[in-house]
Design an enzyme around this catalytic site. Structure first.
Site, mmCIF file in Angstrom:
data_model
loop_
_atom_site.group_PDB
_atom_site.id
_atom_site.type_symbol
_atom_site.label_atom_id
_atom_site.label_comp_id
_atom_site.label_asym_id
_atom_site.label_seq_id
_atom_site.Cartn_x
_atom_site.Cartn_y
_atom_site.Cartn_z
ATOM 1 N N ARG A 87 0.827 -1.207 0.000
ATOM 2 C CA ARG A 87 0.000 0.000 0.000
ATOM 3 C C ARG A 87 0.863 1.259 0.000
ATOM 4 N NH1 ARG A 87 -4.746 -2.807 2.499
ATOM 5 N NH2 ARG A 87 -6.517 -1.409 2.498
ATOM 6 N N ARG A 170 -10.509 6.092 5.202
ATOM 7 C CA ARG A 170 -9.771 5.081 4.426
ATOM 8 C C ARG A 170 -9.640 5.521 2.968
ATOM 9 N NH1 ARG A 170 -12.998 -0.231 5.443
ATOM 10 N NH2 ARG A 170 -11.350 -1.282 4.298
HETATM 11 P P1 AMP Z 1 -8.252 -4.002 4.050
HETATM 12 O O1 AMP Z 1 -9.186 -5.056 4.518
HETATM 13 O O2 AMP Z 1 -7.242 -4.487 3.064
HETATM 14 O O3 AMP Z 1 -8.962 -2.752 3.561
HETATM 15 O O4 AMP Z 1 -7.403 -3.563 5.332
HETATM 16 C C1 AMP Z 1 -8.014 -3.096 6.518
HETATM 17 C C2 AMP Z 1 -7.055 -2.206 7.285
HETATM 18 O O5 AMP Z 1 -5.876 -2.943 7.624
HETATM 19 C C3 AMP Z 1 -6.566 -1.002 6.519
HETATM 20 O O6 AMP Z 1 -7.465 0.096 6.584
HETATM 21 C C4 AMP Z 1 -5.250 -0.702 7.245
HETATM 22 O O7 AMP Z 1 -5.491 -0.091 8.506
HETATM 23 C C5 AMP Z 1 -4.723 -2.103 7.530
HETATM 24 N N1 AMP Z 1 -3.875 -2.595 6.421
HETATM 25 C C6 AMP Z 1 -4.138 -3.645 5.581
HETATM 26 N N2 AMP Z 1 -3.146 -3.814 4.701
HETATM 27 C C7 AMP Z 1 -2.223 -2.858 4.979
HETATM 28 C C8 AMP Z 1 -0.972 -2.494 4.414
HETATM 29 N N3 AMP Z 1 -0.453 -3.155 3.358
HETATM 30 N N4 AMP Z 1 -0.292 -1.446 4.962
HETATM 31 C C9 AMP Z 1 -0.774 -0.788 6.030
HETATM 32 N N5 AMP Z 1 -1.964 -1.048 6.594
HETATM 33 C C10 AMP Z 1 -2.678 -2.073 6.093
#
Ligand code: AMP
Length: 219
Positions: A87, A170
């Protein structure tokens, strides 16, 4: 084959990732799912990540990279689909280093582009299974039995970070960080952009089908 799934939260990365992983028989590695598992199990890592996730912020790179490293070490033989990782540019560089140690590289970075208004509508109607990782949309893909998972029968819930104020944060974070990452993979010559969304009548299933066709040319 190593695939990276880019795209805003709610763009369908999880659904597309699961379909492709099943089809290609390679692991689907979602850093969001890994963090949620750590939160649920109340691990030290989960405690460190908690405050960032619940505010809709990115977890710092060092914590995220360490977690991913643990997950994939000794298991890079078959390939993988990375969902929600990298990310940041720093994470992309780290991933490249990890793969290079095994003589591998990212073959394709798929950017799923869905308009933000639609994403907000999607996420607010989204429900997740408390036990398995199934995802439903109460309007477009409802479970057969209200509030129960079709696959394992467990109850469904709305994640804290799917609530409207956290979703907007987000998306703000995504706006700030995504273009550098997209440029990174464009420069490497592996970017595959897909426009998707209900308004252009391309669901996550359609995106997965299109990608499966495209990926045949890699074999
Ligand atoms: P997601 O389900 O992929 O949208 O991830 C949920 C949350 O996990 C995100 O809003 C971030 O807080 C954290 N997160 C997931 N992947 C990453 C990443 N590669 N780098 C940093 N934070 C992450």
């Amino acid at each position: 084959m190593f695939i990276v799934l880019l795209g805003a939260p709610g763009s369908g990365k999880g659904t597309v990732g699961k379909i492709l992983a099943e089809n290609l028989k390679i692991p689907h590695i979602s850093t969001g799912d890994l963090f949620r598992k750590n939160l649920k199990d109340k691990t030290a890592l989960g405690k460190q990540a908690d405050e960032y996730i619940n505010k809709g912020e990115l977890v710092p790179d060092d914590i995220t990279i360490k977690m991913l490293n643990e997950e994939i070490k000794n298991d890079l033989e078959q390939g993988a689909i990375f969902d929600g990782f990298p990310r940041t540019e720093n994470q992309a560089e780290e991933l490249e280093k990890m793969l290079l140690q095994e003589g591998k590289t990212v073959d394709i970075a798929i950017d799923i582009d869905v308009p933000f208004e639609e994403i907000i509508e999607r996420i607010s109607n989204r429900r997740n299974c408390t036990k398995c990782s199934a995802i439903y949309n109460i309007l477009y893909n409802p479970p057969k039995d209200e509030n129960k998972c079709d696959i394992c029968g467990s109850s469904l819930y709305q994640r804290e970070d799917q609530k409207p104020e956290i979703v907007s944060n987000r998306l703000e974070v995504y706006k700030k960080t995504s273009s550098k990452l997209i440029d990174y993979y464009k420069t490497k010559g592996v970017l595959y952009p897909v426009k998707a969304g209900d308004r252009i009548k391309k669901s996550s299933d359609d995106v997965a089908k299109e990608l499966q066709e495209y990926l045949k040319s890699f074999k």
